[in-house]
Design a protein around this motif. Sequence first.
Motif, PDB file in Angstrom:
ATOM      1  N   LEU A 155     -10.447 -81.004   1.763  1.00 63.14           N
ATOM      2  CA  LEU A 155     -10.210 -80.350   0.483  1.00 63.14           C
ATOM      3  C   LEU A 155     -10.605 -78.875   0.544  1.00 63.14           C
ATOM      4  O   LEU A 155      -9.861 -77.999   0.102  1.00 63.14           O
ATOM      5  CB  LEU A 155     -11.016 -81.067  -0.613  1.00 63.14           C
ATOM      6  N   MET A 156     -11.773 -78.586   1.109  1.00 62.32           N
ATOM      7  CA  MET A 156     -12.273 -77.209   1.164  1.00 62.32           C
ATOM      8  C   MET A 156     -11.512 -76.343   2.167  1.00 62.32           C
ATOM      9  O   MET A 156     -11.425 -75.131   2.002  1.00 62.32           O
ATOM     10  CB  MET A 156     -13.771 -77.198   1.523  1.00 62.32           C
ATOM     11  N   SER A 157     -10.949 -76.967   3.213  1.00 62.79           N
ATOM     12  CA  SER A 157     -10.283 -76.194   4.269  1.00 62.79           C
ATOM     13  C   SER A 157      -8.792 -76.030   4.036  1.00 62.79           C
ATOM     14  O   SER A 157      -8.138 -75.256   4.744  1.00 62.79           O
ATOM     15  CB  SER A 157     -10.495 -76.874   5.622  1.00 62.79           C
ATOM     16  N   GLY A 158      -8.247 -76.789   3.076  1.00 61.58           N
ATOM     17  CA  GLY A 158      -6.803 -76.752   2.896  1.00 61.58           C
ATOM     18  C   GLY A 158      -6.072 -77.383   4.072  1.00 61.58           C
ATOM     19  O   GLY A 158      -4.903 -77.109   4.306  1.00 61.58           O
ATOM     20  N   GLY A 159      -6.799 -78.207   4.847  1.00 57.98           N
ATOM     21  CA  GLY A 159      -6.180 -78.880   5.984  1.00 57.98           C
ATOM     22  C   GLY A 159      -6.070 -78.035   7.241  1.00 57.98           C
ATOM     23  O   GLY A 159      -5.399 -78.419   8.192  1.00 57.98           O
ATOM     24  N   LEU A 160      -6.752 -76.882   7.276  1.00 55.25           N
ATOM     25  CA  LEU A 160      -6.746 -76.048   8.485  1.00 55.25           C
ATOM     26  C   LEU A 160      -7.724 -76.652   9.489  1.00 55.25           C
ATOM     27  O   LEU A 160      -8.927 -76.722   9.224  1.00 55.25           O
ATOM     28  CB  LEU A 160      -7.139 -74.616   8.151  1.00 55.25           C
ATOM     29  N   PRO A 161      -7.245 -77.097  10.658  1.00 51.98           N
ATOM     30  CA  PRO A 161      -8.107 -77.841  11.582  1.00 51.98           C
ATOM     31  C   PRO A 161      -9.322 -77.070  12.084  1.00 51.98           C
ATOM     32  O   PRO A 161     -10.402 -77.634  12.190  1.00 51.98           O
ATOM     33  CB  PRO A 161      -7.189 -78.194  12.751  1.00 51.98           C
ATOM     34  N   GLY A 162      -9.155 -75.779  12.395  1.00 51.02           N
ATOM     35  CA  GLY A 162     -10.285 -75.006  12.900  1.00 51.02           C
ATOM     36  C   GLY A 162     -11.400 -74.898  11.881  1.00 51.02           C
ATOM     37  O   GLY A 162     -12.577 -75.109  12.183  1.00 51.02           O
ATOM     38  N   LEU A 163     -11.024 -74.595  10.639  1.00 46.98           N
ATOM     39  CA  LEU A 163     -12.010 -74.490   9.565  1.00 46.98           C
ATOM     40  C   LEU A 163     -12.581 -75.866   9.242  1.00 46.98           C
ATOM     41  O   LEU A 163     -13.791 -76.021   9.034  1.00 46.98           O
ATOM     42  CB  LEU A 163     -11.375 -73.865   8.322  1.00 46.98           C
ATOM     43  N   MET A 164     -11.727 -76.872   9.226  1.00 43.48           N
ATOM     44  CA  MET A 164     -12.179 -78.234   8.925  1.00 43.48           C
ATOM     45  C   MET A 164     -13.205 -78.695   9.956  1.00 43.48           C
ATOM     46  O   MET A 164     -14.219 -79.307   9.619  1.00 43.48           O
ATOM     47  CB  MET A 164     -10.979 -79.179   8.892  1.00 43.48           C
ATOM     48  N   ASP A 165     -12.965 -78.377  11.227  1.00 46.20           N
ATOM     49  CA  ASP A 165     -13.886 -78.744  12.294  1.00 46.20           C
ATOM     50  C   ASP A 165     -15.252 -78.109  12.061  1.00 46.20           C
ATOM     51  O   ASP A 165     -16.289 -78.762  12.203  1.00 46.20           O
ATOM     52  CB  ASP A 165     -13.314 -78.311  13.647  1.00 46.20           C
ATOM     53  N   SER A 166     -15.261 -76.824  11.676  1.00 42.73           N
ATOM     54  CA  SER A 166     -16.547 -76.146  11.445  1.00 42.73           C
ATOM     55  C   SER A 166     -17.266 -76.725  10.231  1.00 42.73           C
ATOM     56  O   SER A 166     -18.491 -76.808  10.213  1.00 42.73           O
ATOM     57  CB  SER A 166     -16.344 -74.638  11.280  1.00 42.73           C
ATOM     58  N   GLN A 178     -18.064 -68.588   5.686  1.00 46.23           N
ATOM     59  CA  GLN A 178     -18.728 -67.813   4.626  1.00 46.23           C
ATOM     60  C   GLN A 178     -17.884 -67.795   3.357  1.00 46.23           C
ATOM     61  O   GLN A 178     -18.399 -67.911   2.249  1.00 46.23           O
ATOM     62  CB  GLN A 178     -19.004 -66.379   5.097  1.00 46.23           C
ATOM     63  N   ALA A 179     -16.565 -67.693   3.524  1.00 44.88           N
ATOM     64  CA  ALA A 179     -15.677 -67.704   2.360  1.00 44.88           C
ATOM     65  C   ALA A 179     -15.759 -69.045   1.640  1.00 44.88           C
ATOM     66  O   ALA A 179     -15.756 -69.098   0.403  1.00 44.88           O
ATOM     67  CB  ALA A 179     -14.241 -67.413   2.788  1.00 44.88           C
ATOM     68  N   VAL A 180     -15.856 -70.124   2.402  1.00 46.65           N
ATOM     69  CA  VAL A 180     -15.970 -71.453   1.808  1.00 46.65           C
ATOM     70  C   VAL A 180     -17.301 -71.577   1.061  1.00 46.65           C
ATOM     71  O   VAL A 180     -17.356 -72.124  -0.042  1.00 46.65           O
ATOM     72  CB  VAL A 180     -15.840 -72.556   2.887  1.00 46.65           C
ATOM     73  N   ALA A 181     -18.376 -71.054   1.662  1.00 44.89           N
ATOM     74  CA  ALA A 181     -19.696 -71.098   1.009  1.00 44.89           C
ATOM     75  C   ALA A 181     -19.663 -70.326  -0.306  1.00 44.89           C
ATOM     76  O   ALA A 181     -20.219 -70.766  -1.320  1.00 44.89           O
ATOM     77  CB  ALA A 181     -20.760 -70.527   1.938  1.00 44.89           C
ATOM     78  N   THR A 182     -18.978 -69.188  -0.318  1.00 45.15           N
ATOM     79  CA  THR A 182     -18.851 -68.400  -1.545  1.00 45.15           C
ATOM     80  C   THR A 182     -18.063 -69.169  -2.597  1.00 45.15           C
ATOM     81  O   THR A 182     -18.434 -69.198  -3.780  1.00 45.15           O
ATOM     82  CB  THR A 182     -18.154 -67.051  -1.248  1.00 45.15           C
ATOM     83  N   ALA A 183     -16.976 -69.821  -2.155  1.00 42.51           N
ATOM     84  CA  ALA A 183     -16.162 -70.612  -3.087  1.00 42.51           C
ATOM     85  C   ALA A 183     -16.975 -71.751  -3.696  1.00 42.51           C
ATOM     86  O   ALA A 183     -16.900 -72.014  -4.898  1.00 42.51           O
ATOM     87  CB  ALA A 183     -14.932 -71.156  -2.370  1.00 42.51           C
ATOM     88  N   ARG A 184     -17.783 -72.419  -2.847  1.00 43.49           N
ATOM     89  CA  ARG A 184     -18.633 -73.507  -3.345  1.00 43.49           C
ATOM     90  C   ARG A 184     -19.615 -72.990  -4.393  1.00 43.49           C
ATOM     91  O   ARG A 184     -19.841 -73.632  -5.427  1.00 43.49           O
ATOM     92  CB  ARG A 184     -19.413 -74.133  -2.188  1.00 43.49           C
ATOM     93  N   ALA A 185     -20.218 -71.822  -4.112  1.00 42.86           N
ATOM     94  CA  ALA A 185     -21.192 -71.244  -5.046  1.00 42.86           C
ATOM     95  C   ALA A 185     -20.541 -70.914  -6.376  1.00 42.86           C
ATOM     96  O   ALA A 185     -21.122 -71.140  -7.448  1.00 42.86           O
ATOM     97  CB  ALA A 185     -21.822 -69.994  -4.430  1.00 42.86           C
ATOM     98  N   ILE A 186     -19.299 -70.410  -6.321  1.00 43.50           N
ATOM     99  CA  ILE A 186     -18.591 -70.059  -7.560  1.00 43.50           C
ATOM    100  C   ILE A 186     -18.274 -71.317  -8.371  1.00 43.50           C
ATOM    101  O   ILE A 186     -18.445 -71.351  -9.595  1.00 43.50           O
ATOM    102  CB  ILE A 186     -17.303 -69.270  -7.234  1.00 43.50           C
ATOM    103  N   ILE A 187     -17.823 -72.364  -7.679  1.00 49.83           N
ATOM    104  CA  ILE A 187     -17.460 -73.615  -8.355  1.00 49.83           C
ATOM    105  C   ILE A 187     -18.661 -74.216  -9.085  1.00 49.83           C
ATOM    106  O   ILE A 187     -18.527 -74.803 -10.163  1.00 49.83           O
ATOM    107  CB  ILE A 187     -16.876 -74.618  -7.332  1.00 49.83           C
TER     108      ILE A 187
END
Length: 198
Positions: A155-166, A178-187
């Motif tokens: 859900l957080m990666s939009g299905g991008l495998p590299g990001l999903m793996d991390s 870092q962008a995902v962490a920022t998005a989580r903080a905003i949510i």
Amino acid sequence: QPPHAILLVGPAGIGKGYVGWWLAAQLYGSLPEKIQAEPYVKAITPEKERTISIDAVRQLEHFLSLRVPGGTPRVAVIENAHFMTTEAQNALLKTLEEPPANTYIILTAASEQALLPTIRSRTVSVTVKRPSPAEMVSHFEKLGASRLVIDQAQLMSGGLPGLMDSLVKNDANHPLTQAVATARAIIQKSAFDRLAMV
């Protein structure tokens, strides 16, 4: 007979860097986890200014001019080649036109159009496509991740495998983490705080 220059194209987080290094290991005859430490393998990545300078390309050309033991392949990986300056791309042209024997150059880029037509015409372009959600779930379950973690990462990666793996591995080194962490903080903020940020 693999081509001497391969361009892997796909959006950030698709896993083209991983594919590039896996391919480098196949061409060199090494293991993916050991390939970056091999003596006749060189990587170029963007500098802090998010550019790849002409000096970096000249260092690569010097590396490729050195002699190697007979039959040993040489592999260069240029990650995020779309950050090469115009001067750097022009400097790379001669190497792409007349590569040393038994030499392979692997480039990754977010877009082919970000590279000069002369670079594109001298490489074999391969688009790295997004696997299906079912393939991603199957892959990460085999690695031992729980379905809850996999679903959240998907859900957080939009299905991008590299990001999903991390995200599954909780690896903070991925550039999009870092962008995902920022998005989580905003949510997690209240509606008022989110509006205030806007």
